[in-house]
Design a protein around this motif. Structure first.
Motif, PDB file in Angstrom:
ATOM      1  N   ALA A 136       0.825  -1.211   0.000  1.00  0.00           N
ATOM      2  CA  ALA A 136       0.000   0.000   0.000  1.00  0.00           C
ATOM      3  C   ALA A 136       0.857   1.257   0.000  1.00  0.00           C
ATOM      4  O   ALA A 136       0.524   2.253  -0.667  1.00  0.00           O
ATOM      5  N   MET A 137       1.964   1.248   0.737  1.00  0.00           N
ATOM      6  CA  MET A 137       2.847   2.413   0.779  1.00  0.00           C
ATOM      7  C   MET A 137       3.424   2.727  -0.598  1.00  0.00           C
ATOM      8  O   MET A 137       3.525   3.892  -0.995  1.00  0.00           O
ATOM      9  N   PHE A 138       3.796   1.703  -1.339  1.00  0.00           N
ATOM     10  CA  PHE A 138       4.352   1.930  -2.678  1.00  0.00           C
ATOM     11  C   PHE A 138       3.299   2.410  -3.677  1.00  0.00           C
ATOM     12  O   PHE A 138       3.617   3.086  -4.664  1.00  0.00           O
ATOM     13  N   LEU A 139       2.022   2.085  -3.425  1.00  0.00           N
ATOM     14  CA  LEU A 139       0.963   2.444  -4.370  1.00  0.00           C
ATOM     15  C   LEU A 139       0.413   3.858  -4.150  1.00  0.00           C
ATOM     16  O   LEU A 139      -0.010   4.517  -5.105  1.00  0.00           O
ATOM     17  N   ILE A 140       0.391   4.343  -2.911  1.00  0.00           N
ATOM     18  CA  ILE A 140      -0.221   5.647  -2.604  1.00  0.00           C
ATOM     19  C   ILE A 140       0.304   6.783  -3.482  1.00  0.00           C
ATOM     20  O   ILE A 140      -0.485   7.541  -4.063  1.00  0.00           O
ATOM     21  N   PRO A 141       1.631   6.962  -3.625  1.00  0.00           N
ATOM     22  CA  PRO A 141       2.105   8.120  -4.403  1.00  0.00           C
ATOM     23  C   PRO A 141       1.858   8.019  -5.905  1.00  0.00           C
ATOM     24  O   PRO A 141       2.035   9.006  -6.628  1.00  0.00           O
ATOM     25  N   GLU A 142       1.446   6.854  -6.392  1.00  0.00           N
ATOM     26  CA  GLU A 142       1.177   6.691  -7.815  1.00  0.00           C
ATOM     27  C   GLU A 142      -0.225   7.153  -8.193  1.00  0.00           C
ATOM     28  O   GLU A 142      -0.543   7.294  -9.375  1.00  0.00           O
ATOM     29  N   PHE A 143      -1.076   7.399  -7.210  1.00  0.00           N
ATOM     30  CA  PHE A 143      -2.459   7.805  -7.467  1.00  0.00           C
ATOM     31  C   PHE A 143      -2.789   8.998  -6.565  1.00  0.00           C
ATOM     32  O   PHE A 143      -3.270   8.813  -5.448  1.00  0.00           O
ATOM     33  N   GLU A 144      -2.507  10.203  -7.026  1.00  0.00           N
ATOM     34  CA  GLU A 144      -2.644  11.398  -6.190  1.00  0.00           C
ATOM     35  C   GLU A 144      -4.085  11.923  -6.212  1.00  0.00           C
ATOM     36  O   GLU A 144      -4.372  13.045  -6.662  1.00  0.00           O
ATOM     37  N   LYS A 145      -4.988  11.093  -5.739  1.00  0.00           N
ATOM     38  CA  LYS A 145      -6.390  11.476  -5.590  1.00  0.00           C
ATOM     39  C   LYS A 145      -6.886  11.013  -4.232  1.00  0.00           C
ATOM     40  O   LYS A 145      -6.440   9.976  -3.709  1.00  0.00           O
ATOM     41  N   PHE A 146      -7.826  11.757  -3.679  1.00  0.00           N
ATOM     42  CA  PHE A 146      -8.286  11.488  -2.326  1.00  0.00           C
ATOM     43  C   PHE A 146      -8.936  10.110  -2.212  1.00  0.00           C
ATOM     44  O   PHE A 146      -8.743   9.407  -1.219  1.00  0.00           O
ATOM     45  N   THR A 147      -9.678   9.696  -3.230  1.00  0.00           N
ATOM     46  CA  THR A 147     -10.345   8.390  -3.202  1.00  0.00           C
ATOM     47  C   THR A 147      -9.333   7.257  -3.080  1.00  0.00           C
ATOM     48  O   THR A 147      -9.491   6.329  -2.277  1.00  0.00           O
ATOM     49  N   TYR A 148      -8.275   7.334  -3.887  1.00  0.00           N
ATOM     50  CA  TYR A 148      -7.238   6.307  -3.824  1.00  0.00           C
ATOM     51  C   TYR A 148      -6.483   6.362  -2.501  1.00  0.00           C
ATOM     52  O   TYR A 148      -6.050   5.329  -1.969  1.00  0.00           O
ATOM     53  N   PHE A 149      -6.326   7.571  -1.979  1.00  0.00           N
ATOM     54  CA  PHE A 149      -5.674   7.705  -0.673  1.00  0.00           C
ATOM     55  C   PHE A 149      -6.468   6.950   0.386  1.00  0.00           C
ATOM     56  O   PHE A 149      -5.884   6.282   1.244  1.00  0.00           O
ATOM     57  N   LEU A 150      -7.791   7.047   0.335  1.00  0.00           N
ATOM     58  CA  LEU A 150      -8.634   6.335   1.293  1.00  0.00           C
ATOM     59  C   LEU A 150      -8.508   4.815   1.128  1.00  0.00           C
ATOM     60  O   LEU A 150      -8.453   4.074   2.112  1.00  0.00           O
ATOM     61  N   ILE A 151      -8.450   4.344  -0.129  1.00  0.00           N
ATOM     62  CA  ILE A 151      -8.365   2.903  -0.385  1.00  0.00           C
ATOM     63  C   ILE A 151      -7.053   2.340   0.141  1.00  0.00           C
ATOM     64  O   ILE A 151      -7.024   1.385   0.924  1.00  0.00           O
TER      65      ILE A 151
END
Length: 394
Positions: free
Chosen positions: A288-303
């Motif tokens: 999850a840590m590696f994936l967060i910065p690849e999707f800079e949107k609030f929805t993805y941040f929540l997921i």
């Protein structure tokens, strides 16, 4: 018994996610200052926790073994909260105020960490740690909801009053619950200096315990330091004009799934085995840590944040149960104080590392990518360290 965790975590998440970052937000190089202040303040608190835990093993006063330290810590913390309000006129004042809060609160922490070893059988600790994790996350959720609300409406002082009231209430509730059995196992009249030196005297044959502490330190470093910079992430990366509002939403959502995971898997770990569960959950968190910065949107941040929350909730309860299993009862305060280095030390070192990354990289976009990648690496190192924990030593 677990009530005090609500008060202290209400306090800590409020200062980490809102009060301290906002006190520094208008200073040049705010990320650097935030990292250094978090490092110095939390390091001082962890050291005091070691002393308090060791002293509570051997040095009793008033009515018991752990309770007096808890109450004294609570009283000093409330005083320090309002001292911080007076001293926040410059960076040095903010530093002194935060050091005082950390030192005071860790007097209580050193005394309440060993309660699992004092009062619970080994087969009960997984379930108890799950409940403990729930209480910790309730306190954190209160920080996001209550303090976040008062920050948003510009009434910070009301938030501080609520934090203080909850600290006092939960401190009294915990000490009242344990008071009847809060007695000394072996009464000691050792001098304070000898007690202090005994901090560094660990028994032989605890290699696995050291790996538990180090592995937990790495995993917690991947999570807890991020809370200091979450407000800056929403402000500078997602470009929200009211970042405190989104910090609150994200924090509450993530903590809800984290609390559920903490309780369910804490209970489950009594049957399945704690080390195997910890190995699995570190891999989830790193992904999850590696994936967060690849999707800079609030929805993805929540997921992805929820994935981290599940991993964190499981790890928090199960690692504490494992450390409790491996702590000798007569030195529970000292051994659990070393475990506290995993959480407190992570809260000290990781924000300094993340602050330095953001300072030297300059670009917030690239800087936060590197911060999340670094957090993912911390999880992987934690996984590797737990491979050395012997199942037979649990």
């Amino acid at each position: 018994m677990n009530s005090i965790h609500i008060g202290t975590n209400f306090l800590w998440i409020s200062f980490e996610s809102y009060i301290l970052p906002i006190e520094l937000i208008n200073f040049v190089n705010n990320s650097l200052f935030l990292g250094f202040i978090a490092f110095i303040g939390t390091a001082a608190g962890v050291f005091i926790g070691l002393i308090s835990g060791t002293a509570s093993d051997k040095y009793t006063f008033l009515w018991g073994r752990r309770g007096p330290y808890i109450i004294i810590g609570v009283i000093l913390t409330v005083f320090s909260i309002f001292l911080d309000e007076v001293m926040k006129i410059n960076v040095f004042g903010i530093l002194i105020g935060y050091i005082m809060i950390q030192i005071s609160s860790n007097i209580s922490v050193g005394a309440y960490q060993p309660l699992f070893v004092d009062f619970l059988h080994k087969d009960e600790r997984g379930a108890a740690a799950g409940i403990n994790g729930l209480f910790i996350l309730i306190g954190s959720a209160m920080g996001y909801a209550v303090t976040g609300y008062f920050i948003t409406v510009g009434k910070t002082i009301y938030g501080l009053i609520v934090i203080s009231a909850v600290l006092i209430f939960t401190g009294i509730l915990t000490t009242g619950t344990i008071k009847k059995d809060d007695s000394v196992i072996v009464h000691s009249r050792e001098r304070l200096f000898k007690i202090f030196m005994d901090i560094f005297n660990l028994k032989k044959g605890i290699k696995s315990y050291i790996y538990v502490v180090l592995g937990s330190f790495m995993v917690f470093s991947g999570v807890v330091g991020l809370s200091f910079f979450e407000l800056y992430f929403f402000k500078y990366i997602l470009n929200y004009s009211n970042p405190a509002y989104y910090v609150s939403i994200a924090g509450i959502v993530v903590l809800m799934v984290s609390a559920l995971a903490s309780v369910v898997f804490g209970i489950f770990s009594d049957r399945v085995g704690r080390v195997k569960m910890l190995l699995f959950t570190t891999l989830i968190g790193s992904l999850a840590m590696f994936l967060i910065p690849e999707f800079e949107k609030f929805t993805y941040f929540l997921i992805f944040g929820s994935m981290i929350g599940i991993s964190y909730g499981i790890f928090m309860s199960v690692s504490k149960a494992l450390a409790s299993d491996m702590s000798p009862r007569e030195e529970a305060g000292k051994f659990m104080a070393y475990y506290n280095i995993a959480t407190g030390g992570a809260s000290s070192i990781s924000p300094l590392i993340y602050g330095l990354i953001l300072f030297f990289v300059k670009s917030y976009s690239l800087g936060f990518k590197l911060v999340f990648y670094t957090a993912g690496v911390f999880f992987i190192i934690g996984f590797l360290l737990f491979l050395y924990v012997k199942i037979s030593d649990q």
